[in-house]
Write a protein that holds these residues in place. Structure first.
Motif, short mmCIF file in Angstrom:
data_model
loop_
_atom_site.label_atom_id
_atom_site.label_comp_id
_atom_site.label_asym_id
_atom_site.label_seq_id
_atom_site.Cartn_x
_atom_site.Cartn_y
_atom_site.Cartn_z
N PRO A 229 0.82 -1.22 0.00
CA PRO A 229 0.00 0.00 0.00
C PRO A 229 0.86 1.28 0.00
O PRO A 229 0.50 2.28 -0.63
CB PRO A 229 -0.81 -0.10 1.30
CG PRO A 229 -0.87 -1.58 1.57
CD PRO A 229 0.46 -2.12 1.10
N PHE A 230 1.99 1.22 0.66
CA PHE A 230 2.89 2.38 0.67
C PHE A 230 3.46 2.62 -0.73
O PHE A 230 3.51 3.75 -1.21
CB PHE A 230 4.03 2.17 1.68
CG PHE A 230 5.04 3.29 1.66
CD1 PHE A 230 4.75 4.51 2.22
CD2 PHE A 230 6.27 3.10 1.05
CE1 PHE A 230 5.68 5.56 2.19
CE2 PHE A 230 7.20 4.13 1.01
CZ PHE A 230 6.90 5.36 1.58
N TRP A 231 3.92 1.54 -1.42
CA TRP A 231 4.48 1.70 -2.77
C TRP A 231 3.41 2.25 -3.71
O TRP A 231 3.71 3.03 -4.60
CB TRP A 231 4.99 0.39 -3.35
CG TRP A 231 6.05 -0.37 -2.58
CD1 TRP A 231 6.23 -1.71 -2.63
CD2 TRP A 231 7.06 0.12 -1.70
NE1 TRP A 231 7.28 -2.08 -1.83
CE2 TRP A 231 7.80 -0.97 -1.24
CE3 TRP A 231 7.39 1.39 -1.23
CZ2 TRP A 231 8.86 -0.86 -0.35
CZ3 TRP A 231 8.45 1.51 -0.33
CH2 TRP A 231 9.17 0.40 0.09
N HIS A 232 2.15 1.83 -3.50
CA HIS A 232 1.04 2.28 -4.33
C HIS A 232 0.91 3.81 -4.25
O HIS A 232 0.83 4.48 -5.27
CB HIS A 232 -0.24 1.59 -3.85
CG HIS A 232 -1.42 1.81 -4.71
ND1 HIS A 232 -1.65 1.08 -5.86
CD2 HIS A 232 -2.46 2.66 -4.60
CE1 HIS A 232 -2.77 1.48 -6.41
NE2 HIS A 232 -3.28 2.44 -5.67
N VAL A 233 0.91 4.32 -3.03
CA VAL A 233 0.78 5.76 -2.82
C VAL A 233 2.07 6.49 -3.17
O VAL A 233 2.05 7.53 -3.85
CB VAL A 233 0.37 6.06 -1.35
CG1 VAL A 233 0.40 7.54 -1.05
CG2 VAL A 233 -1.01 5.47 -1.07
N ALA A 234 3.20 5.98 -2.74
CA ALA A 234 4.48 6.64 -2.99
C ALA A 234 4.80 6.70 -4.48
O ALA A 234 5.32 7.72 -4.97
CB ALA A 234 5.60 5.91 -2.25
N GLY A 235 4.49 5.66 -5.22
CA GLY A 235 4.73 5.66 -6.66
C GLY A 235 3.93 6.75 -7.35
O GLY A 235 4.46 7.52 -8.16
#
Length: 190
Positions: free
Chosen positions: A91-97
């Motif tokens: 979920p973090f990579w989803h938002v950070a990307g």
């Protein structure tokens, strides 16, 4: 004492080994690659959200986004079939990307392309290490996927460099490359 004819069984580790998982690091490879393809797809989504169809580079970014989605779909399929858990940071990579893509696009098209160049440089290195490790023939399916995806990533990097002249934003690119390397290290383990 076991005689020379009796095979010694390794201790049970509790980890399932599925077809194709002939290496102890296969699951980590799949997990990190799926996380990276998630991040890449989201970077392009962020860039397109800001740039939309108004900019001349939007068509090229859309093409890259379609290729990244194909990579992500492939990794999701392999992950599900082999029972590999995703990284807890998904979920973090989803938002950070998305934030990275949108943020660099807000700085302008050249900054967006510098982001692509930096990310794809690290991914090319990463996939290169994996393809070397898989050259032993232990997982031909995964190696073929990685080789295919790597060719697209190199194409993305070269297209981005053509727009920026290469190294147009050295500090930004250095930070992005360091972030990508950190994300890879984390996704391998967690």
């Amino acid at each position: 004492m076991a005689d020379a004819e009796t095979p010694i069984k390794p201790p049970h580790t509790g980890k399932r080994h599925l077809p194709g998982d002939r290496r102890p690091d296969t699951r980590a490879m799949i997990r990190v690659d799926q996380a990276g393809e998630t991040g890449a797809a989201r970077i392009y989504a962020g860039q397109l959200a800001v740039m939309g169809g108004r900019h001349a580079m939007a068509g090229e970014i859309r093409h890259m986004a379609h290729q990244e989605q194909r990579h992500l779909d492939g990794m999701n399929t392999v992950m599900a079939r082999r029972g590999v858990r995703p990284t807890v940071f998904g979920p973090f990579w989803h938002v950070a990307g998305f934030a990275l893509g949108a943020g660099t696009a807000l700085l302008g098209p050249k900054a967006a392309m510098a982001c692509t160049e930096a990310v794809e440089t690290v991914i090319d290195e990463h996939y290169g290490e994996q393809t070397e490790a898989l050259a032993d023939g232990s997982d031909p399916e995964l190696k073929a996927m990685i080789d295919d995806y790597r060719a697209d990533e190199v194409e993305h990097r070269e297209a981005a460099a053509a727009h920026t002249g290469g190294g147009a934003f050295p500090v930004l690119e250095s930070i992005i490359r360091a972030g990508c390397r950190t994300a890879i290290a984390v996704a391998k383990r967690i």
